[in-house]
Design a protein around this motif. Structure first.
Motif, mmCIF file in Angstrom:
data_model
loop_
_atom_site.group_PDB
_atom_site.id
_atom_site.type_symbol
_atom_site.label_atom_id
_atom_site.label_comp_id
_atom_site.label_asym_id
_atom_site.label_seq_id
_atom_site.Cartn_x
_atom_site.Cartn_y
_atom_site.Cartn_z
ATOM 1 N N VAL A 274 0.838 -1.203 0.000
ATOM 2 C CA VAL A 274 0.000 0.000 0.000
ATOM 3 C C VAL A 274 0.873 1.254 0.000
ATOM 4 O O VAL A 274 0.636 2.197 -0.755
ATOM 5 N N PHE A 275 1.905 1.267 0.850
ATOM 6 C CA PHE A 275 2.818 2.409 0.871
ATOM 7 C C PHE A 275 3.467 2.608 -0.499
ATOM 8 O O PHE A 275 3.550 3.730 -1.008
ATOM 9 N N CYS A 276 3.954 1.525 -1.084
ATOM 10 C CA CYS A 276 4.607 1.620 -2.393
ATOM 11 C C CYS A 276 3.643 2.158 -3.445
ATOM 12 O O CYS A 276 4.029 2.972 -4.293
ATOM 13 N N TYR A 277 2.390 1.706 -3.387
ATOM 14 C CA TYR A 277 1.393 2.176 -4.348
ATOM 15 C C TYR A 277 1.183 3.680 -4.207
ATOM 16 O O TYR A 277 1.157 4.417 -5.204
ATOM 17 N N VAL A 278 1.043 4.155 -2.979
ATOM 18 C CA VAL A 278 0.840 5.592 -2.743
ATOM 19 C C VAL A 278 2.041 6.394 -3.239
ATOM 20 O O VAL A 278 1.895 7.407 -3.926
ATOM 21 N N HIS A 279 3.240 5.932 -2.907
ATOM 22 C CA HIS A 279 4.449 6.658 -3.319
ATOM 23 C C HIS A 279 4.574 6.700 -4.836
ATOM 24 O O HIS A 279 4.997 7.712 -5.407
ATOM 25 N N LYS A 280 4.207 5.615 -5.472
ATOM 26 C CA LYS A 280 4.343 5.545 -6.936
ATOM 27 C C LYS A 280 3.357 6.464 -7.629
ATOM 28 O O LYS A 280 3.669 7.073 -8.662
ATOM 29 N N HIS A 281 2.133 6.582 -7.082
ATOM 30 C CA HIS A 281 1.069 7.315 -7.763
ATOM 31 C C HIS A 281 0.748 8.661 -7.119
ATOM 32 O O HIS A 281 -0.308 9.229 -7.383
ATOM 33 N N ILE A 282 1.656 9.181 -6.299
ATOM 34 C CA ILE A 282 1.396 10.442 -5.603
ATOM 35 C C ILE A 282 1.178 11.580 -6.593
ATOM 36 O O ILE A 282 0.552 12.589 -6.271
ATOM 37 N N TYR A 283 1.669 11.447 -7.821
ATOM 38 C CA TYR A 283 1.521 12.504 -8.833
ATOM 39 C C TYR A 283 0.233 12.353 -9.641
ATOM 40 O O TYR A 283 -0.023 13.133 -10.546
ATOM 41 N N ASP B 55 -5.135 11.308 5.155
ATOM 42 C CA ASP B 55 -4.151 12.188 5.787
ATOM 43 C C ASP B 55 -2.732 11.808 5.389
ATOM 44 O O ASP B 55 -1.870 12.669 5.207
ATOM 45 N N TYR B 56 -2.482 10.507 5.274
ATOM 46 C CA TYR B 56 -1.139 10.077 4.877
ATOM 47 C C TYR B 56 -0.804 10.592 3.480
ATOM 48 O O TYR B 56 0.288 11.120 3.245
ATOM 49 N N ILE B 57 -1.736 10.430 2.553
ATOM 50 C CA ILE B 57 -1.527 10.907 1.182
ATOM 51 C C ILE B 57 -1.314 12.411 1.180
ATOM 52 O O ILE B 57 -0.409 12.926 0.518
ATOM 53 N N SER B 58 -2.133 13.126 1.934
ATOM 54 C CA SER B 58 -2.029 14.582 2.002
ATOM 55 C C SER B 58 -0.684 15.024 2.570
ATOM 56 O O SER B 58 -0.025 15.921 2.031
ATOM 57 N N ASN B 59 -0.257 14.382 3.664
ATOM 58 C CA ASN B 59 1.007 14.752 4.306
ATOM 59 C C ASN B 59 2.203 14.423 3.419
ATOM 60 O O ASN B 59 3.166 15.195 3.343
ATOM 61 N N TYR B 60 2.136 13.278 2.743
ATOM 62 C CA TYR B 60 3.245 12.872 1.870
ATOM 63 C C TYR B 60 3.353 13.820 0.681
ATOM 64 O O TYR B 60 4.453 14.259 0.323
ATOM 65 N N ARG B 61 2.212 14.171 0.091
ATOM 66 C CA ARG B 61 2.212 15.117 -1.034
ATOM 67 C C ARG B 61 2.746 16.482 -0.590
ATOM 68 O O ARG B 61 3.543 17.110 -1.282
#
Length: 260
Positions: free
Chosen positions: A175-184, A219-225
């Motif tokens: 899940v983390f890898c998916y978020v990091h890959k598609h953050i854009y 929140d994780y997606i928002s904070n990472y972005r």
């Protein structure tokens, strides 16, 4: 445990060793390690990765690792800090995105890279260029950076694909890898799209993430972005308009709202 600190943004070294001289350690920088010849075991975070001949590893800050050498080994280390990544970037985001995904993917760090013959030859050629430039890091900083981005592109296409089989569908690292890959790409981070990718339901994936991390997926997606956008702005190489386009946001005002 010993922790090595690197204060310069970039350091490059090449050496041979029959015995590894360092204890289990962590560091404050990233290490891209290429082995040209030799054999042994790379220990990282309790995992053992056997190497025999050519091999490439990427180690992130705070990851514990050391080498156990069986046969005299030739190492090439490219060490760089977070500051280096954003200090020399020319403003082109494509290669930077690939590098950011690589360094966030602990799954890859624990497996190393398995390149086919053609890609291995290309990687060796790129690293040879880096070695030819290392005598004058200051003057060649931008040229070395371009080679690092070329390596990032090459290594990313050799990453193990994120598995979506049933036994991996709820794996947190995936899940983390998916978020990091598609953050854009905001469309790929919608709960229904992510749920479909991981063979579950939108009602499940959010609570599952919160239960395992203590923070909501949103929140994780928002904070990472937000963290990545701040790094872009701090580098001075990007305008709000460029960042909005890169992250699929409406306009510069949308970026301003995110970083408030």
């Amino acid at each position: 445990m010993k922790r090595y600190k690197q204060f310069q943004p970039l350091a490059i070294s090449e050496f041979e060793a029959a015995v590894w001289q360092h204890p289990v350690h962590k560091h404050n920088h990233f290490e891209l390690i290429m082995i040209r010849q030799g054999s042994g075991v790379h220990h990282i975070n309790g995992n053992e990765i056997t190497y025999n001949g050519s091999a490439i590893f990427l180690v992130g800050p705070d990851e514990e690792h050391f080498f156990e050498i069986a046969e005299r080994t030739q190492f090439i280390f490219i060490k760089f800090t977070d500051a280096y990544i954003h200090q020399v970037n020319s403003g082109s985001s494509f290669g930077l995105q690939q590098l950011e995904y690589l360094i966030k993917s602990r799954e890859t760090h624990l497996a190393g890279f398995h390149l086919n013959e053609a890609d291995q030859l290309t990687a060796e050629s790129v690293i040879n260029v880096i070695l030819s430039l290392k005598q004058d890091l200051l003057s060649n900083e931008q040229l070395i950076w371009l080679q690092v981005l070329a390596l990032a592109a090459l290594l990313q296409r050799n990453m193990p694909e994120l598995k979506v089989a049933a036994h991996r569908s709820k794996d947190m690292q995936a899940v983390f890898c998916y978020v990091h890959k598609h953050i854009y790409n905001p469309a790929k981070l919608k709960s229904r799209v992510m749920a479909s990718h991981f063979n579950t339901t939108p009602d499940y994936i959010g609570p599952y993430f919160k239960r395992n991390t203590g923070i909501t997926l949103r929140d994780y997606i928002s904070n990472y972005r937000k963290k990545i956008i701040h790094q872009r702005l701090d580098s001075g190489n990007y305008s709000l308009k460029q960042i909005a386009a890169e992250f699929g946001l409406t306009d510069a005002s949308h970026v301003s709202k995110i970083i408030q």
